[in-house]
Design an enzyme around this catalytic site. Structure first.
Site, PDB file in Angstrom:
ATOM      1  N   HIS A  31      53.492  44.432  35.147  1.00  0.00           N
ATOM      2  CA  HIS A  31      54.169  43.783  34.022  1.00  0.00           C
ATOM      3  C   HIS A  31      55.102  44.741  33.296  1.00  0.00           C
ATOM      4  CE1 HIS A  31      52.554  39.724  34.075  1.00  0.00           C
ATOM      5  NE2 HIS A  31      51.420  40.251  34.497  1.00  0.00           N
ATOM      6  N   ASP A 168      58.700  42.551  43.443  1.00  0.00           N
ATOM      7  CA  ASP A 168      58.151  41.969  44.672  1.00  0.00           C
ATOM      8  C   ASP A 168      59.221  41.865  45.756  1.00  0.00           C
ATOM      9  OD1 ASP A 168      56.122  41.647  42.892  1.00  0.00           O
ATOM     10  OD2 ASP A 168      56.266  39.470  42.768  1.00  0.00           O
ATOM     11  N   TYR A 218      52.946  33.685  32.493  1.00  0.00           N
ATOM     12  CA  TYR A 218      53.909  34.728  32.857  1.00  0.00           C
ATOM     13  C   TYR A 218      55.181  34.657  31.994  1.00  0.00           C
ATOM     14  CZ  TYR A 218      56.634  37.833  35.788  1.00  0.00           C
ATOM     15  OH  TYR A 218      57.391  38.879  36.243  1.00  0.00           O
TER      16      TYR A 218
HETATM   17  C1  GLA Z   1      54.657  39.043  39.533  1.00  0.00           C
HETATM   18  C2  GLA Z   1      56.173  39.088  39.409  1.00  0.00           C
HETATM   19  C3  GLA Z   1      56.669  40.542  39.390  1.00  0.00           C
HETATM   20  C4  GLA Z   1      55.914  41.370  38.361  1.00  0.00           C
HETATM   21  C5  GLA Z   1      54.403  41.164  38.491  1.00  0.00           C
HETATM   22  C6  GLA Z   1      53.655  41.844  37.384  1.00  0.00           C
HETATM   23  O1  GLA Z   1      54.249  39.538  40.769  1.00  0.00           O
HETATM   24  O2  GLA Z   1      56.777  38.410  40.478  1.00  0.00           O
HETATM   25  O3  GLA Z   1      58.061  40.566  39.157  1.00  0.00           O
HETATM   26  O4  GLA Z   1      56.365  41.073  37.070  1.00  0.00           O
HETATM   27  O5  GLA Z   1      54.052  39.797  38.497  1.00  0.00           O
HETATM   28  O6  GLA Z   1      53.802  43.220  37.453  1.00  0.00           O
END
Ligand code: GLA
Length: 382
Positions: A31, A168, A218
Site C-alpha cells: 500500500h 503488480d 482499496y
Molecule cells: C493491490 C494493487 C497494488 C498495490 C497492492 C497493495 O495489489 O493492485 O497496486 O496497491 O494492492 O500494496
C-alpha cells in the site's frame, strides 16, 4: 494444460502464437505504490497463458479455461460496454488503444488459461492485462516497451474501476528470474535485487477468503491518502506521501489533526522506510532482520492501515507462533487473499501443518500453502 491443443479444441484450428505473463508476490512495500513509495515485488512462475490467432474480420472470440461456464464470448473490435466479466479487461484495453491512436487492425480468437488461484491476491488480473497488452503490441507492431505495457495494464484496471498502483503490472511485465524488483513507484526507476533466502523457504499461504479489489476498501484507502497529501502539500515540499521522512511524522500528526488520516500516512512513510531496510538485510544475508521487517509490516497494515481482517490476521499469527518462522505478513491489497512467511526449510512441513490446524479451528475452513518460484516477466512462448 496444453494451451495450443485447447485452442484447437475450442476454435477448430491451430493457434498462431502463445504468450505468458506471470503473477507476482510482493516481498515488502505494501500500500505504498500509489503513494510514490518503494516496493519489492517478484514475478512468479505461475500466471496467465494466452494462445491466439488473428482473424480476417473485426470479430473477437474468447474462451477462458478459468471461466468455462461462460463458454465462448463474442465481441468485436468496437465493443465498449463493460459487462462485469473477465473480458472487461479486453474491452478496456481496446478502448484505451483506440483512444491513443493505436489501431488493432484485425479481430482474433484467444484462448486463456491462468494457474493463479482466483482472488488469492497474487495478481491474476495484472497478469491478464499485461498479457493482453504485450500480445497486441507484438502482433500489431505497436513497439511498446515493457514499462509501457505495465502502464497500460494499470490503465485497464482503472478503466474497470480499480484505482490500483503500478506495482503488480510492473512485476508481471518486468520480472526477472531469482530477483525482486526494487522499484521507485514515483519515478519508475528500478533495479533487480538477487533473492536468496538461504536456509529459509518463502511460504505463500492463501486464506481462501474470496475477495475482489472492487469490493474492498482499496479505493477508500487511496482516497484517504490523497486527502492527506492535499493537506500536507501546503506544509511540506512533497509530491507524494512517501517523500516524507519518518522524522516528519510528529509534525504530520499535528497538522492533520485526524487520527485515521495520520495512521494511514504513518503506515505509508514507515513502510517505505522498511523496504530499504529489508532490501539491505536481504543483500547482507541477514534473514533474521529481514523476517522482523516482514512482521513489522504486517503489524502496521493491521493497526494503522487497517486492511487485514480476521482471516489474514489469524493465518499470520498461526504461522508466527511456530518455531522456524522468522517473519510473516499479509501481501497485496488485504482483506483476504494471501500471506507470506519466511520459514526454516527444516520446519516447513510442521509449521504449515500446525498453522493450518489453528487457522481451520478458528476460521472454519483450511488455508492453502504454495511454494512459489520466482520467474520472468511477460514473454512469447511460441
Ligand atoms: C493491490 C494493487 C497494488 C498495490 C497492492 C497493495 O495489489 O493492485 O497496486 O496497491 O494492492 O500494496
Amino acid at each position: 494444460m496444453n494451451v495450443k491443443e485447447q485452442f484447437k479444441n475450442i476454435f477448430g484450428y491451430d493457434a498462431g502464437h502463445v504468450y505468458f505473463a506471470p503473477g507476482r508476490v510482493n516481498l515488502i512495500g505494501e500500500h505504498v505504490d500509489y503513494n510514490g513509495g518503494m516496493v519489492l515485488p517478484c514475478a512468479l512462475t505461475i500466471g496467465t497463458y494466452g494462445a491466439i490467432s488473428l482473424r480476417e474480420d473485426d470479430k473477437i472470440r474468447l474462451y477462458s479455461e478459468n471461466f468455462k461456464d461462460e463458454g465462448v464470448i463474442h465481441l468485436t473490435l468496437k465493443s465498449n460496454e463493460l459487462e462485469n466479466g473477465y473480458y472487461d479487461y479486453i474491452i478496456a484495453l481496446l478502448a484505451l488503444l483506440r483512444k491513443n491512436g493505436y489501431e488493432v487492425a484485425k479481430g482474433f480468437d484467444l484462448y486463456l488459461y491462468g494457474n493463479i488461484p482466483n482472488g488469492s491476491g497474487l495478481s491474476s488480473s495484472a497478469s491478464l492485462t499485461v498479457l493482453l497488452g504485450y500480445l497486441l503490441s507484438d502482433l500489431f507492431g505497436f513497439g511498446f516497451s515493457k514499462v509501457d505495457i505495465a502502464r497500460l495494464g494499470q490503465a485497464c484496471e482503472h478503466y474497470v474501476g480499480v484505482n490500483c498502483g503500478i506495482m503488480d503490472h510492473f512485476a508481471s511485465s518486468l520480472g526477472n528470474d531469482n530477483s525482486a524488483i526494487y522499484l521507485n513507484t514515483n519515478t519508475l526507476k528500478y533495479s533487480y535485487v538477487p533473492v536468496d533466502f538461504k536456509d529459509y523457504q518463502l511460504v505463500v499461504a492463501n486464506t481462501n477468503k474470496k475477495r475482489k479489489l472492487t469490493d474492498s476498501k482499496y479505493n477508500e484507502r487511496r482516497a484517504e491518502c490523497d486527502k492527506s497529501l492535499e493537506i500536507l502539500k501546503n506544509h511540506f515540499n512533497i509530491e507524494t506521501l512517501c517523500d516524507l521522512k519518518v522524522m516528519d511524522l510528529e509534525k504530520v500528526e499535528e497538522l492533520l489533526d485526524d487520527d485515521v488520516l495520520f495512521r494511514r500516512v504513518k503506515h505509508a512513510v514507515k513502510e517505505n522506510d522498511r523496504v530499504l531496510k529489508f532490501s539491505r538485510a536481504l543483500a547482507e544475508g541477514d534473514l533474521e532482520s529481514a523476517g522482523k521487517y516482514l512482521t513489522e509490516s504486517h503489524e502496521s497494515l493491521r493497526k494503522d492501515y487497517e486492511v487485514i481482517g480476521i482471516e489474514l490476521d489469524t493465518l499470520v499469527n498461526a504461522l508466527l507462533v511456530q518455531e522456524g518462522t522468522i517473519g510473516a505478513r499479509m501481501v497485496g491489497a488485504g482483506f483476504g487473499g494471501c500471506a507470506i512467511a519466511l520459514v526454516h526449510k527444516d520446519s516447513v512441513s510442521s509449521v504449515t501443518k500446525f498453522a493450518s490446524n489453528i487457522y481451520e479451528s478458528i476460521i472454519g475452513y483450511a488455508p492453502t500453502f504454495y511454494y512459489v518460484e520466482i520467474g520472468t516477466g511477460v514473454h512469447k512462448i511460441s
